[in-house]
Design a protein around this motif. Structure first.
Motif, short mmCIF file in Angstrom:
data_model
loop_
_atom_site.label_atom_id
_atom_site.label_comp_id
_atom_site.label_asym_id
_atom_site.label_seq_id
_atom_site.Cartn_x
_atom_site.Cartn_y
_atom_site.Cartn_z
N SER A 377 0.83 -1.21 0.00
CA SER A 377 0.00 0.00 0.00
C SER A 377 0.87 1.26 0.00
O SER A 377 2.01 1.23 0.47
CB SER A 377 -0.90 0.02 1.23
N PRO A 378 0.34 2.38 -0.50
CA PRO A 378 1.08 3.65 -0.42
C PRO A 378 1.29 4.06 1.04
O PRO A 378 0.48 3.76 1.91
CB PRO A 378 0.15 4.64 -1.13
N LEU A 379 2.40 4.72 1.30
CA LEU A 379 2.66 5.24 2.64
C LEU A 379 1.71 6.40 2.93
O LEU A 379 1.45 7.24 2.07
CB LEU A 379 4.11 5.74 2.76
N ARG A 380 1.21 6.45 4.13
CA ARG A 380 0.35 7.56 4.56
C ARG A 380 1.13 8.50 5.46
O ARG A 380 2.02 8.09 6.18
CB ARG A 380 -0.88 7.02 5.30
N HIS A 381 0.75 9.77 5.41
CA HIS A 381 1.31 10.82 6.26
C HIS A 381 2.78 11.13 5.95
O HIS A 381 3.47 11.73 6.77
CB HIS A 381 1.17 10.46 7.75
N TYR A 382 3.25 10.73 4.76
CA TYR A 382 4.62 11.08 4.38
C TYR A 382 4.74 12.59 4.17
O TYR A 382 5.79 13.17 4.42
CB TYR A 382 5.02 10.33 3.11
N ASP A 383 3.62 13.20 3.73
CA ASP A 383 3.60 14.66 3.57
C ASP A 383 3.72 15.35 4.94
O ASP A 383 4.37 16.40 5.06
CB ASP A 383 2.34 15.11 2.85
N THR A 384 3.10 14.75 5.96
CA THR A 384 3.24 15.29 7.33
C THR A 384 4.68 15.22 7.79
O THR A 384 5.20 16.15 8.42
CB THR A 384 2.35 14.49 8.31
N LEU A 385 5.35 14.13 7.44
CA LEU A 385 6.76 13.98 7.78
C LEU A 385 7.59 15.08 7.13
O LEU A 385 8.51 15.63 7.74
CB LEU A 385 7.25 12.60 7.30
N GLY A 386 7.24 15.43 5.90
CA GLY A 386 7.93 16.51 5.19
C GLY A 386 7.79 17.84 5.91
O GLY A 386 8.75 18.63 5.99
N ILE A 387 6.60 18.12 6.44
CA ILE A 387 6.36 19.37 7.19
C ILE A 387 7.18 19.38 8.48
O ILE A 387 7.80 20.39 8.84
CB ILE A 387 4.86 19.53 7.50
N VAL A 388 7.19 18.25 9.20
CA VAL A 388 7.95 18.14 10.45
C VAL A 388 9.44 18.38 10.19
O VAL A 388 10.11 19.14 10.91
CB VAL A 388 7.74 16.76 11.11
N VAL A 389 9.97 17.75 9.15
CA VAL A 389 11.39 17.91 8.81
C VAL A 389 11.69 19.36 8.44
O VAL A 389 12.73 19.92 8.83
CB VAL A 389 11.79 16.96 7.66
N SER A 390 10.79 20.00 7.70
CA SER A 390 10.97 21.41 7.30
C SER A 390 11.04 22.32 8.53
O SER A 390 11.86 23.25 8.59
CB SER A 390 9.85 21.85 6.37
N ILE A 391 10.18 22.06 9.51
CA ILE A 391 10.20 22.86 10.75
C ILE A 391 11.52 22.66 11.49
O ILE A 391 12.13 23.62 12.00
CB ILE A 391 9.00 22.47 11.66
N LEU A 392 12.00 21.41 11.53
CA LEU A 392 13.28 21.12 12.18
C LEU A 392 14.44 21.84 11.48
O LEU A 392 15.38 22.31 12.13
CB LEU A 392 13.53 19.62 12.20
N ILE A 393 14.36 21.93 10.16
CA ILE A 393 15.41 22.63 9.40
C ILE A 393 15.42 24.11 9.75
O ILE A 393 16.49 24.73 9.90
CB ILE A 393 15.20 22.42 7.88
N ILE A 394 14.23 24.70 9.90
CA ILE A 394 14.14 26.13 10.28
C ILE A 394 14.76 26.35 11.66
O ILE A 394 15.50 27.32 11.88
CB ILE A 394 12.67 26.60 10.24
N ILE A 395 14.45 25.47 12.62
CA ILE A 395 15.04 25.56 13.96
C ILE A 395 16.56 25.43 13.87
O ILE A 395 17.31 26.14 14.55
CB ILE A 395 14.46 24.48 14.89
N CYS A 396 17.01 24.53 12.99
CA CYS A 396 18.44 24.29 12.85
C CYS A 396 19.17 25.52 12.29
O CYS A 396 20.33 25.76 12.62
CB CYS A 396 18.66 23.09 11.93
N ILE A 397 18.49 26.31 11.45
CA ILE A 397 19.10 27.54 10.93
C ILE A 397 19.47 28.46 12.09
O ILE A 397 20.57 29.03 12.13
CB ILE A 397 18.13 28.26 9.96
N PHE A 398 18.56 28.60 13.05
CA PHE A 398 18.82 29.45 14.22
C PHE A 398 20.00 28.91 15.03
O PHE A 398 20.88 29.67 15.47
CB PHE A 398 17.57 29.52 15.10
N LEU A 399 20.05 27.58 15.22
CA LEU A 399 21.12 26.97 16.02
C LEU A 399 22.48 27.12 15.33
O LEU A 399 23.49 27.42 15.99
CB LEU A 399 20.81 25.49 16.27
N VAL A 400 22.52 26.89 14.03
CA VAL A 400 23.78 27.02 13.29
C VAL A 400 24.22 28.49 13.24
O VAL A 400 25.43 28.78 13.23
CB VAL A 400 23.65 26.42 11.87
#
Length: 415
Positions: A377-400
């Motif tokens: 079956s197709p994976l579900r909520h992979y798009d949600t995972l993409g949003i979560v990762v994007s938010i983490l990247i934004i937080i990481c910009i501040f930390l770096v």
């Protein structure tokens, strides 16, 4: 003492070129040993009567033992000549990989992977410490660009060769190939690399545990540790389900899947040195921010795709990888510059340990977000995972950014 940053990048000496080549080859064997296990999964499960759960334990045992060894080794990492320390752990890695090749039961392979992780998990940290000791900060971006090519080379060269040998002589031969190459690299390090021991004259902590505590309690170092952890979480969340997403959601066939990784790896061989050179010429944080923005855009596109032709997936993966590398290389180069010379080994060991553990936690969290009704079956909520990762990247910009500010202050103090 650190040299002040110069406006132009100096060319590498012949000895520095040799060190870069050896570290890149060494990293190639470490990465290949870890990455070749997944493609060999079918061979291993059939020949050793292993369940999928058992195979998962074999894979994860390396990461957890590597994370543990990073913490245990941190207190001792600055007490020895870096060359001797590297050879000690590399020898242990070779022995562990040889035990993998000689394993005839599931239990033997599991123990062998734990041993390999205990030694192999520290080698990346020691290598980064050596880079920081031998190369000035305005050279490190280029060095990291070449050393990080090991990841791409393992995809393009190592895994196909390993699978080819496995088809002819069995899965044991893939590990024997790594052992033979690693022995040759180890001998060359013994004969050609000079002692790296300037940090020994600066040691003040008599107790390894006190040395570890000083590294862990340093506020500046903690900022670097947190930035590394967030970098790892963002990367490891998407990776475990990448192949399943391509096959079940994008409808890429099993036969086409290797082409996606091969072309991405080939592109990265070209991209990595260019990004490394760029991060030495312009502000590293600006390169990181640009790569982060590119990565967010591509992640949001990638995780919301419907079935598309193979060439489009290849192009998207190549550009996405460009964004990821534009984050990894400058961020790693900045983080390497945070510790003082007397603390570098401890800092890098703790940093590597956090990287391993954060990756394991990220994969676990991703498994809680993504669901699948059946194996096809197709994976579900992979798009949600993409949003979560994007938010983490934004937080990481501040930390770096905070890491970048610290490094610039440190550079000015030596000017």
């Amino acid at each position: 003492m650190e040299q002040p940053t110069k406006n132009i990048a100096e060319p590498f000496s012949s000895y520095q070129i040799l060190v870069i080549a050896l570290l890149a080859l060494l990293q190639f064997t470490i990465v290949l040993d870890f990455m070749v296990l997944a493609p060999l999964g079918d061979y291993l499960m059939k020949s050793l009567s292993m369940t999928p759960k058992g195979f998962g334990l074999v894979v994860s045992s390396y990461a957890f033992s590597a994370g543990l060894s990073g913490i245990l080794a941190a207190g001792f990492a600055d007490k020895f000549d870096r060359k001797k320390l590297l050879l000690f752990f590399y020898t242990g890695f070779i022995v562990g990989t040889l035990f993998c090749a000689l394993s005839t039961t599931y239990e033997m392979l599991l123990v062998a992977r734990i041993v390999t992780g205990l030694f192999g998990g520290v080698i990346g940290a020691i290598s980064m410490t050596i880079v920081t000791d031998i190369f000035a900060i305005h050279q490190r971006g280029r060095v990291m660009g070449f050393v990080q090519m090991a990841f791409a080379a393992s995809q393009v060269l190592g895994i196909p060769i390993g699978l080819y040998l496995a088809n002819i002589w069995g899965w044991h031969s893939a590990f024997l190939m790594i052992v033979i190459l690693a022995v040759l690299i180890g001998i060359t390090i013994v004969l050609k690399v000079k002692p790296i021991d300037k940090h020994l004259a600066l040691q003040s902590d008599k107790s390894p545990f006190l040395h570890l505590w000083h590294a862990l309690s340093n506020r500046s170092y903690q900022t670097g540790f947190i930035a590394t952890a967030f970098m790892s979480v963002g990367g490891f969340m998407l990776m475990p389900f990448g192949s399943a997403y391509l096959i079940n959601n994008i409808k890429i066939t099993q036969q086409e899947l290797p082409m996606v990784f091969m072309f991405t790896g080939m592109a990265s061989i070209v991209i990595m040195p260019l990004i490394g050179k760029l991060s030495d010429k312009v502000d590293k944080f600006m390169v990181f921010t640009g790569g982060s923005v590119l990565a967010i855009l591509l992640i949001l596109i990638y995780t919301n795709l419907s079935p598309v032709p193979l060439w489009q997936i290849v192009v998207i993966n190549m550009v996405l990888f460009m964004g990821i590398m534009s984050r990894m290389i400058p961020a790693t180069t900045l983080t390497m510059s945070v510790p003082d010379i007397k603390d570098r080994g401890a800092f890098m060991s703790v940093n590597a340990s956090l990287q391993q553990m954060a990756g394991g936690i990220a994969a676990l969290c991703a498994g809680l977000i993504v669901t699948q009704e059946t194996s096809n079956s197709p994976l579900r909520h992979y798009d949600t995972l993409g949003i979560v990762v994007s938010i983490l990247i934004i937080i990481c910009i501040f930390l770096v950014y905070r890491v970048s500010v610290m490094v610039k202050k440190k550079e000015k103090s030596f000017s």
